[in-house]
Design an enzyme around this catalytic site. Structure first.
Site, PDB file in Angstrom:
ATOM      1  N   ASP A  10       0.859  -1.178   0.000  1.00 31.91           N
ATOM      2  CA  ASP A  10       0.000   0.000   0.000  1.00 31.91           C
ATOM      3  C   ASP A  10       0.900   1.234   0.000  1.00 31.91           C
ATOM      4  O   ASP A  10       1.563   1.519   0.997  1.00 31.91           O
ATOM      5  CB  ASP A  10      -0.893  -0.027   1.246  1.00 31.91           C
ATOM      6  CG  ASP A  10      -1.841   1.155   1.340  1.00 31.91           C
ATOM      7  OD1 ASP A  10      -1.685   2.141   0.590  1.00 31.91           O
ATOM      8  OD2 ASP A  10      -2.740   1.094   2.191  1.00 31.91           O
ATOM      9  N   VAL A  33      -5.507   4.309  -6.824  1.00 28.58           N
ATOM     10  CA  VAL A  33      -4.447   4.858  -5.980  1.00 28.58           C
ATOM     11  C   VAL A  33      -4.663   6.349  -5.716  1.00 28.58           C
ATOM     12  O   VAL A  33      -4.368   6.845  -4.632  1.00 28.58           O
ATOM     13  CB  VAL A  33      -3.052   4.574  -6.577  1.00 28.58           C
ATOM     14  CG1 VAL A  33      -2.774   5.386  -7.810  1.00 28.58           C
ATOM     15  CG2 VAL A  33      -1.963   4.780  -5.543  1.00 28.58           C
ATOM     16  N   ASP A  34      -5.224   7.064  -6.675  1.00 30.40           N
ATOM     17  CA  ASP A  34      -5.497   8.493  -6.528  1.00 30.40           C
ATOM     18  C   ASP A  34      -6.446   8.735  -5.348  1.00 30.40           C
ATOM     19  O   ASP A  34      -6.178   9.549  -4.462  1.00 30.40           O
ATOM     20  CB  ASP A  34      -6.090   9.031  -7.835  1.00 30.40           C
ATOM     21  CG  ASP A  34      -6.220  10.541  -7.888  1.00 30.40           C
ATOM     22  OD1 ASP A  34      -5.639  11.239  -7.041  1.00 30.40           O
ATOM     23  OD2 ASP A  34      -6.909  11.028  -8.799  1.00 30.40           O
TER      24      ASP A  34
END
Length: 171
Positions: A10, A33-34
């Site tokens: 992560d 991910v944004d």
């Protein structure tokens, strides 16, 4: 080249000088991910990104990390995959290159990249990872900063592809 590592994990949990956000052109958060980076960094990141006037595909901009363990976030807008006929390889290479240039400019010694454009933007992981690894290795050969680059893969299958392509890049 021992300045590069490839892990599954992560990216929002890494204590590095900068993590790279695979952002959309607004820089105001989104999916994948944004969205994870924006949620982990907190509202201050969103407020700061509102002042940046977005980011063109292939370009990069930097902010603080706010509530993230990472000190900074380098935001880059990756290309949407349209079969490779719309300059996608060059635009993706520029995402990595411009992020690395910002890291060098700000003397950031450690930086972590996600797999840019391979999620909802549909860039094939095999091709994208070759561009990512090749671009980073070429930059590191010519520059001492950043000192360490980590590729952070979201899945076991992505990790396998990145590791295979890392071994296959000719130095």
């Amino acid at each position: 080249m021992n300045r590069i590592s490839i892990i599954k994990g992560d990216i929002t949990k890494l204590e590095v000088d900068a993590i790279v956000n695979a952002a959309n052109k607004t820089l105001l958060g989104g999916g994948g991910v944004d969205g994870a980076i924006h949620r982990a960094a907190g509202r201050q990141l969103y407020e700061k990104c509102k002042t940046l006037n977005g980011c063109e595909t292939g370009e990069a901009k930097i902010t603080r990390g706010y509530n993230l363990p990472a000190k900074n976030v380098i935001h880059t807008a990756g290309p949407v995959w349209h079969g490779g006929k719309y300059n996608e390889p060059s635009l993706l290479k520029n995402c990595y290159l411009n992020s690395l240039k910002l890291a060098k400019e700000h003397n950031l010694k450690t930086i972590a990249f996600p797999s840019i454009s391979t999620g909802v933007y549909g860039y094939p992981i095999e091709e994208a990872s070759k561009i990512a690894v090749d671009t980073v290795m070429s930059f590191l050969k010519e520059n001492s900063i950043p000192e360490e680059v980590t590729f952070v893969c979201f899945s076991d299958s992505d990790l396998k592809v990145y590791k295979k392509n890392f071994k296959n890049i000719s130095l």
